[in-house]
Design a protein around this motif. Sequence first.
Motif, PDB file in Angstrom:
ATOM      1  N   LYS A  60      -6.756  77.180  28.189  1.00 14.75           N
ATOM      2  CA  LYS A  60      -7.837  76.967  27.221  1.00 14.75           C
ATOM      3  C   LYS A  60      -7.310  76.993  25.787  1.00 14.75           C
ATOM      4  O   LYS A  60      -7.597  76.093  25.002  1.00 14.75           O
ATOM      5  N   SER A  61      -6.554  78.041  25.476  1.00 12.94           N
ATOM      6  CA  SER A  61      -6.030  78.138  24.105  1.00 12.94           C
ATOM      7  C   SER A  61      -5.114  76.968  23.812  1.00 12.94           C
ATOM      8  O   SER A  61      -5.146  76.399  22.720  1.00 12.94           O
ATOM      9  N   THR A  62      -4.287  76.613  24.768  1.00 14.95           N
ATOM     10  CA  THR A  62      -3.354  75.505  24.557  1.00 14.95           C
ATOM     11  C   THR A  62      -4.121  74.223  24.257  1.00 14.95           C
ATOM     12  O   THR A  62      -3.769  73.487  23.328  1.00 14.95           O
ATOM     13  N   LEU A  63      -5.181  73.969  25.011  1.00 13.15           N
ATOM     14  CA  LEU A  63      -5.989  72.770  24.772  1.00 13.15           C
ATOM     15  C   LEU A  63      -6.587  72.803  23.366  1.00 13.15           C
ATOM     16  O   LEU A  63      -6.518  71.815  22.625  1.00 13.15           O
ATOM     17  N   LEU A  64      -7.134  73.950  22.994  1.00 16.08           N
ATOM     18  CA  LEU A  64      -7.746  74.065  21.673  1.00 16.08           C
ATOM     19  C   LEU A  64      -6.700  73.863  20.578  1.00 16.08           C
ATOM     20  O   LEU A  64      -6.951  73.201  19.572  1.00 16.08           O
ATOM     21  N   ARG A  65      -5.526  74.455  20.786  1.00 15.77           N
ATOM     22  CA  ARG A  65      -4.464  74.379  19.784  1.00 15.77           C
ATOM     23  C   ARG A  65      -3.884  72.972  19.670  1.00 15.77           C
ATOM     24  O   ARG A  65      -3.262  72.634  18.663  1.00 15.77           O
ATOM     25  N   CYS A  66      -4.073  72.155  20.712  1.00 16.80           N
ATOM     26  CA  CYS A  66      -3.672  70.748  20.607  1.00 16.80           C
ATOM     27  C   CYS A  66      -4.553  70.000  19.614  1.00 16.80           C
ATOM     28  O   CYS A  66      -4.157  68.992  19.040  1.00 16.80           O
ATOM     29  N   MET A  67      -5.773  70.517  19.413  1.00 12.26           N
ATOM     30  CA  MET A  67      -6.736  69.800  18.575  1.00 12.26           C
ATOM     31  C   MET A  67      -6.355  69.838  17.103  1.00 12.26           C
ATOM     32  O   MET A  67      -6.771  68.981  16.335  1.00 12.26           O
ATOM     33  N   ASN A  68      -5.631  70.859  16.659  1.00  9.95           N
ATOM     34  CA  ASN A  68      -5.137  70.827  15.277  1.00  9.95           C
ATOM     35  C   ASN A  68      -3.611  70.806  15.252  1.00  9.95           C
ATOM     36  O   ASN A  68      -2.998  71.158  14.256  1.00  9.95           O
ATOM     37  N   ARG A 105      -3.700  65.661   6.832  1.00  7.75           N
ATOM     38  CA  ARG A 105      -5.081  65.183   6.746  1.00  7.75           C
ATOM     39  C   ARG A 105      -5.915  65.752   7.879  1.00  7.75           C
ATOM     40  O   ARG A 105      -7.040  66.208   7.692  1.00  7.75           O
ATOM     41  N   LEU A 106      -5.325  65.729   9.082  1.00  6.00           N
ATOM     42  CA  LEU A 106      -6.063  66.215  10.237  1.00  6.00           C
ATOM     43  C   LEU A 106      -6.402  67.696  10.080  1.00  6.00           C
ATOM     44  O   LEU A 106      -7.535  68.117  10.294  1.00  6.00           O
ATOM     45  N   ARG A 107      -5.409  68.457   9.653  1.00 13.72           N
ATOM     46  CA  ARG A 107      -5.636  69.907   9.563  1.00 13.72           C
ATOM     47  C   ARG A 107      -6.629  70.269   8.466  1.00 13.72           C
ATOM     48  O   ARG A 107      -7.280  71.314   8.546  1.00 13.72           O
ATOM     49  N   ALA A 108      -6.736  69.419   7.455  1.00 10.42           N
ATOM     50  CA  ALA A 108      -7.724  69.687   6.411  1.00 10.42           C
ATOM     51  C   ALA A 108      -9.136  69.442   6.927  1.00 10.42           C
ATOM     52  O   ALA A 108     -10.103  69.895   6.328  1.00 10.42           O
ATOM     53  N   VAL A 113     -10.857  79.271  13.980  1.00 10.16           N
ATOM     54  CA  VAL A 113     -11.119  80.714  13.945  1.00 10.16           C
ATOM     55  C   VAL A 113     -10.383  81.316  15.134  1.00 10.16           C
ATOM     56  O   VAL A 113     -10.549  80.868  16.266  1.00 10.16           O
ATOM     57  N   PHE A 114      -9.563  82.324  14.845  1.00 19.55           N
ATOM     58  CA  PHE A 114      -8.662  82.856  15.865  1.00 19.55           C
ATOM     59  C   PHE A 114      -9.204  84.124  16.506  1.00 19.55           C
ATOM     60  O   PHE A 114      -9.971  84.876  15.891  1.00 19.55           O
TER      61      PHE A 114
ATOM     62  N   ARG B 136      -0.592  77.411   8.630  1.00 20.85           N
ATOM     63  CA  ARG B 136      -0.301  76.041   9.081  1.00 20.85           C
ATOM     64  C   ARG B 136      -1.566  75.365   9.584  1.00 20.85           C
ATOM     65  O   ARG B 136      -1.816  74.195   9.311  1.00 20.85           O
ATOM     66  N   ALA B 137      -2.392  76.119  10.313  1.00 16.44           N
ATOM     67  CA  ALA B 137      -3.607  75.535  10.877  1.00 16.44           C
ATOM     68  C   ALA B 137      -4.534  75.019   9.778  1.00 16.44           C
ATOM     69  O   ALA B 137      -5.263  74.053   9.991  1.00 16.44           O
ATOM     70  N   PHE B 138      -4.491  75.658   8.610  1.00 16.21           N
ATOM     71  CA  PHE B 138      -5.362  75.204   7.523  1.00 16.21           C
ATOM     72  C   PHE B 138      -4.704  74.124   6.673  1.00 16.21           C
ATOM     73  O   PHE B 138      -5.244  73.730   5.647  1.00 16.21           O
ATOM     74  N   GLY B 139      -3.530  73.697   7.075  1.00 19.11           N
ATOM     75  CA  GLY B 139      -2.906  72.560   6.409  1.00 19.11           C
ATOM     76  C   GLY B 139      -1.936  72.918   5.299  1.00 19.11           C
ATOM     77  O   GLY B 139      -1.453  72.038   4.594  1.00 19.11           O
ATOM     78  N   LEU B 140      -1.622  74.216   5.116  1.00 23.80           N
ATOM     79  CA  LEU B 140      -0.627  74.577   4.105  1.00 23.80           C
ATOM     80  C   LEU B 140       0.725  74.016   4.539  1.00 23.80           C
ATOM     81  O   LEU B 140       1.047  74.001   5.725  1.00 23.80           O
ATOM     82  N   SER B 141       1.507  73.574   3.544  1.00 25.14           N
ATOM     83  CA  SER B 141       2.834  73.051   3.861  1.00 25.14           C
ATOM     84  C   SER B 141       3.777  74.209   4.178  1.00 25.14           C
ATOM     85  O   SER B 141       3.466  75.373   3.909  1.00 25.14           O
ATOM     86  N   GLY B 142       4.933  73.891   4.723  1.00 26.67           N
ATOM     87  CA  GLY B 142       5.916  74.917   5.043  1.00 26.67           C
ATOM     88  C   GLY B 142       6.274  75.747   3.823  1.00 26.67           C
ATOM     89  O   GLY B 142       6.403  76.972   3.905  1.00 26.67           O
TER      90      GLY B 142
END
Lengths: 268, 241
Positions: A60-68, A105-108, A113-114, B136-142
């Motif tokens: 589950k976590s792996t799938l979610l983490r693929c999304m970002n 762009r995707l991550r923005a 939420v972890f 990283r998840a929020f898009g910050l660069s390295g």
Amino acid sequence: MTSSSRTFSQHTSLSSPNAPAVSAHNLTKRFGDLNVLKGVSLAVPEGSVTSIIGASGSGKSTLLRCMNLLERPDQGELAIADEAIRFTRNPQGDITGLDRGQLQRLRAKVAMVFQQFNLWPHLTVLGNVIEAPMRVKNRSRKEAVALGEHYLERVGMADRRDAYPAFLSGGQQQRVAIARALAMEPRILLFDEPTSALDPERVNEVLGVIRGLADEGRTMLMVTHEMHFAREVSDQLVYLDKGYIAAEGSPDEVFDDPCCQRFVAPAA
Amino acid sequence: MDFSWLSDPFYQEYLWQGFVNTLWLLLVSAVGGQLLAVGVALARLRGPRPLAWFAAAFSSVIRGTPLLVQLFFFYYGVGHLLEGVPGLRETWIWPLMRDPFFFGAVTFICSVGAYSGEVIRGAMLSVPPGELEAGRAFGLSGRQVLVRLWLPRAIQLCLPTLTGEMILLLKSIPLVSTIALMDLLQAANIIRDETFLVYEPLLLIAGIYLATTVVLTATLRLVEINFPGMRPRSRRWLPVR
Ligand SMILES: Nc1ncnc2c1ncn2[C@@H]1O[C@H](COP(=O)(O)OP(=O)(O)O)[C@@H](O)[C@H]1O
Ligand SMILES: [Mg+2]
């Protein structure tokens, strides 16, 4: 309802105008010899809530983490918030199909939420919330603070804006983490077991906030062990078993599906 | 006990000079050393292979040899070599290169860089990976993750160890009296040679060192408790509801 082929036929067009907010096709991911995702397809329509349930270790976590892209799928296609990516391997065996700009762009547009909150302990509550809007979305400090205060208000943490995370309870920390995600004004919110690390008496304050977000019509993809909650707020439920989607559909359909009866029975 | 020499303006001047030089050397070595330490830690963790290897060798050599030997090495060895570099005598660096202060500072900067570098490296490794992943998840660069999250967080974790290193540094500084730098010990040595009093000058500088250590400890403690995240720092930090 139990096969993933049906789902795929619904979202073959990855970039049509009213495409789903998240559309994954046949994602695979392995860690060394361990096949964690064995071809998972999934679509989250804009403005809807999808919950992923399943036993611990089912991916589950792996799938979610693929999304970002915290995990990079080995193969498959992902279209998320208007960014379409096709993962393949080049002859050297490296995973290709993603450029840096696209990753940013995707991550923005996808906020997470972890389970363990992962707040930044050297920044104040407000500092945590304005960090990414300022650095990633280039908001001015003034804009970011206004945004941050708005969302802290939203999660009921505005009065603690100057506190440091270590001085908050788990439930408060998680609410700040939700505000941090909201302040990015994301297209999609990802939650990975947002209440699993909380004391039982703190669970409801966080579930309450998440329920409110669902009612607002936000697009959310959530991993959770809170079965009652998942059944209540989700438009779609996905039951993941050993890297496959074993059942999916409306909450009632999935809860009644024989293959996930054993898993959800105690809660249902 | 005979402290009558204390009224001699020449000796007062020596002691003052020694005190000022000691503090300057402490400041320059602390600041330069901590900057080098961050560099050493980064090189070891993230540098290209040869740089990482060089940084590891640097730490091992500096930490594996006596400070006094290093001081002599720089002052007599490197200092002597530099004299042979053609054209160097005409440049502005030359007067600096003749100054024992320069070699003292280089030695201590290397020492602090190596010891604190290992401390910072260890602290960076102990920052919970989830915090960096959130960045990283929020898009910050390295680079942003490193500068905004990883380094400050690591320093927060090892700050008491780093400030402890500064106290040790202060007490290593008398070594420079062996390369004719006018520090406190050198001032005491001169007074002893001229007055034939052994204990009194030593007692005096021991007292000065103790007082300096107390003040330094208190100052660094203030830095520690005011470091972001270490205490509530909120006007309304008590639970409101
Ligand atoms: N980075 C990783 N390296 C190696 N194995 C991993 C990694 N992340 C997850 N796994 C393994 O993948 C499997 C699925 O993990 P996960 O997606 O976290 O499951 P879940 O969230 O459903 O409990 C587990 O067996 C886990 O040990
Ligand atoms: Mg998990």
